[in-house]
Scaffold this motif. Structure first.
Motif, PDB file in Angstrom:
ATOM      1  N   HIS A   1     -11.751   0.985   6.797  1.00 23.70           N
ATOM      2  CA  HIS A   1     -10.489   1.366   6.153  1.00 23.70           C
ATOM      3  C   HIS A   1      -9.310   0.715   6.857  1.00 23.70           C
ATOM      4  N   THR A   2      -8.305   0.344   6.069  1.00 27.21           N
ATOM      5  CA  THR A   2      -7.069  -0.135   6.660  1.00 27.21           C
ATOM      6  C   THR A   2      -6.378   1.033   7.353  1.00 27.21           C
ATOM      7  N   ARG A   3      -5.545   0.728   8.325  1.00 28.59           N
ATOM      8  CA  ARG A   3      -4.930   1.772   9.156  1.00 28.59           C
ATOM      9  C   ARG A   3      -3.741   2.431   8.463  1.00 28.59           C
ATOM     10  N   GLN A   4      -2.993   1.679   7.712  1.00 32.87           N
ATOM     11  CA  GLN A   4      -1.744   2.148   7.133  1.00 32.87           C
ATOM     12  C   GLN A   4      -1.948   2.699   5.726  1.00 32.87           C
ATOM     13  N   ALA A   5      -1.268   3.797   5.432  1.00 32.86           N
ATOM     14  CA  ALA A   5      -1.223   4.285   4.061  1.00 32.86           C
ATOM     15  C   ALA A   5      -0.338   3.331   3.265  1.00 32.86           C
ATOM     16  N   GLY A   6      -0.171   3.565   2.030  1.00 32.79           N
ATOM     17  CA  GLY A   6       0.648   2.681   1.205  1.00 32.79           C
ATOM     18  C   GLY A   6      -0.184   2.133   0.070  1.00 32.79           C
ATOM     19  N   TYR A   7      -0.093   0.847  -0.150  1.00 30.66           N
ATOM     20  CA  TYR A   7      -0.815   0.220  -1.242  1.00 30.66           C
ATOM     21  C   TYR A   7      -1.338  -1.134  -0.785  1.00 30.66           C
ATOM     22  N   PRO A   8      -2.424  -1.154   0.005  1.00 29.33           N
ATOM     23  CA  PRO A   8      -3.022  -2.428   0.397  1.00 29.33           C
ATOM     24  C   PRO A   8      -3.411  -3.204  -0.850  1.00 29.33           C
ATOM     25  N   PHE A   9      -2.967  -4.453  -0.937  1.00 24.78           N
ATOM     26  CA  PHE A   9      -3.089  -5.189  -2.190  1.00 24.78           C
ATOM     27  C   PHE A   9      -3.934  -6.448  -2.094  1.00 24.78           C
ATOM     28  N   ASP A  10      -3.928  -7.130  -0.942  1.00 28.82           N
ATOM     29  CA  ASP A  10      -4.631  -8.403  -0.822  1.00 28.82           C
ATOM     30  C   ASP A  10      -5.159  -8.542   0.597  1.00 28.82           C
ATOM     31  N   VAL A  11      -6.187  -9.369   0.773  1.00 32.81           N
ATOM     32  CA  VAL A  11      -6.784  -9.590   2.088  1.00 32.81           C
ATOM     33  C   VAL A  11      -7.044 -11.082   2.282  1.00 32.81           C
ATOM     34  N   GLU A  12      -6.859 -11.556   3.519  1.00 30.05           N
ATOM     35  CA  GLU A  12      -7.145 -12.940   3.893  1.00 30.05           C
ATOM     36  C   GLU A  12      -7.949 -12.925   5.181  1.00 30.05           C
ATOM     37  N   VAL A  13      -9.078 -13.627   5.187  1.00 27.52           N
ATOM     38  CA  VAL A  13      -9.940 -13.699   6.361  1.00 27.52           C
ATOM     39  C   VAL A  13      -9.799 -15.084   6.973  1.00 27.52           C
ATOM     40  N   THR A  14      -9.471 -15.130   8.268  1.00 29.98           N
ATOM     41  CA  THR A  14      -9.345 -16.401   8.983  1.00 29.98           C
ATOM     42  C   THR A  14     -10.147 -16.319  10.275  1.00 29.98           C
ATOM     43  N   SER A  15     -10.185 -17.422  11.008  1.00 28.13           N
ATOM     44  CA  SER A  15     -10.857 -17.402  12.311  1.00 28.13           C
ATOM     45  C   SER A  15     -10.088 -16.553  13.309  1.00 28.13           C
ATOM     46  N   ASN A  16      -8.788 -16.314  13.059  1.00 35.32           N
ATOM     47  CA  ASN A  16      -7.951 -15.509  13.954  1.00 35.32           C
ATOM     48  C   ASN A  16      -7.983 -14.023  13.641  1.00 35.32           C
ATOM     49  N   GLY A  17      -8.502 -13.644  12.500  1.00 36.17           N
ATOM     50  CA  GLY A  17      -8.532 -12.233  12.146  1.00 36.17           C
ATOM     51  C   GLY A  17      -8.513 -12.011  10.650  1.00 36.17           C
ATOM     52  N   VAL A  18      -8.325 -10.750  10.299  1.00 34.58           N
ATOM     53  CA  VAL A  18      -8.256 -10.324   8.904  1.00 34.58           C
ATOM     54  C   VAL A  18      -6.844  -9.800   8.663  1.00 34.58           C
ATOM     55  N   TYR A  19      -6.199 -10.292   7.616  1.00 35.97           N
ATOM     56  CA  TYR A  19      -4.815  -9.940   7.309  1.00 35.97           C
ATOM     57  C   TYR A  19      -4.775  -9.217   5.973  1.00 35.97           C
ATOM     58  N   VAL A  20      -4.079  -8.082   5.945  1.00 35.22           N
ATOM     59  CA  VAL A  20      -3.990  -7.265   4.736  1.00 35.22           C
ATOM     60  C   VAL A  20      -2.527  -7.177   4.312  1.00 35.22           C
ATOM     61  N   ALA A  21      -2.238  -7.536   3.062  1.00 40.71           N
ATOM     62  CA  ALA A  21      -0.900  -7.375   2.487  1.00 40.71           C
ATOM     63  C   ALA A  21      -0.795  -5.956   1.950  1.00 40.71           C
ATOM     64  N   ASN A  22       0.135  -5.174   2.468  1.00 40.63           N
ATOM     65  CA  ASN A  22       0.311  -3.779   2.050  1.00 40.63           C
ATOM     66  C   ASN A  22       1.629  -3.677   1.281  1.00 40.63           C
ATOM     67  N   ALA A  23       1.524  -3.657  -0.043  1.00 54.49           N
ATOM     68  CA  ALA A  23       2.718  -3.638  -0.897  1.00 54.49           C
ATOM     69  C   ALA A  23       3.500  -2.344  -0.753  1.00 54.49           C
ATOM     70  N   GLY A  24       2.825  -1.237  -0.523  1.00 52.84           N
ATOM     71  CA  GLY A  24       3.508   0.046  -0.407  1.00 52.84           C
ATOM     72  C   GLY A  24       4.337   0.183   0.857  1.00 52.84           C
ATOM     73  N   ASN A  25       3.889  -0.452   1.937  1.00 51.68           N
ATOM     74  CA  ASN A  25       4.626  -0.409   3.206  1.00 51.68           C
ATOM     75  C   ASN A  25       5.407  -1.686   3.471  1.00 51.68           C
ATOM     76  N   HIS A  26       5.240  -2.683   2.597  1.00 52.20           N
ATOM     77  CA  HIS A  26       5.959  -3.952   2.731  1.00 52.20           C
ATOM     78  C   HIS A  26       5.602  -4.645   4.041  1.00 52.20           C
TER      79      HIS A  26
END
Length: 107
Positions: free
Chosen positions: A25-50
């Motif tokens: 699960h993502t840590r932040q409440a809100g509205y996680p909308f998109d995910v990107e996986v790279t060699s440096n980590g996993v990035y989640v765009a959270n539209a609800g928390n901006h």
């Protein structure tokens, strides 16, 4: 992990063969909308928390950046996150009509 998908705040990890490995699960409440996986980590765009949330590839929370607004490191509804071959992270800022660039640590 080769790829991930996001649904209702859950990131699902798959092997190179496409087999399910784990969910977290993502840590932040809100509205996680998109995910990107790279060699440096996993990035989640959270539209609800901006925000963009950064996790290790195993799902450990590292940090977040952003927040509501029109500044260089702020978003007004981030609906997408991506990366380039240099490791830079991009967030699509819907209401501000911009794509914002960051290094892998959000700077």
């Amino acid at each position: 992990m080769v790829n991930g998908c996001l649904r209702w705040g859950v990131v699902t990890q798959f092997s190179e063969d496409g087999d399910w490995q784990t969910d977290w699960h993502t840590r932040q409440a809100g509205y996680p909308f998109d995910v990107e996986v790279t060699s440096n980590g996993v990035y989640v765009a959270n539209a609800g928390n901006h925000t963009i949330e950064k996790y290790s590839r195993s799902g450990t929370y590292i940090k977040l950046w952003g927040g509501y607004g029109g500044g260089d490191s702020q978003f007004a509804y981030i609906y997408g996150v991506g990366s380039d071959q240099s490791g830079n992270i991009y967030g699509t800022d819907y209401y501000n009509g911009a794509v914002k660039e960051f290094d892998p640590n959000g700077v």
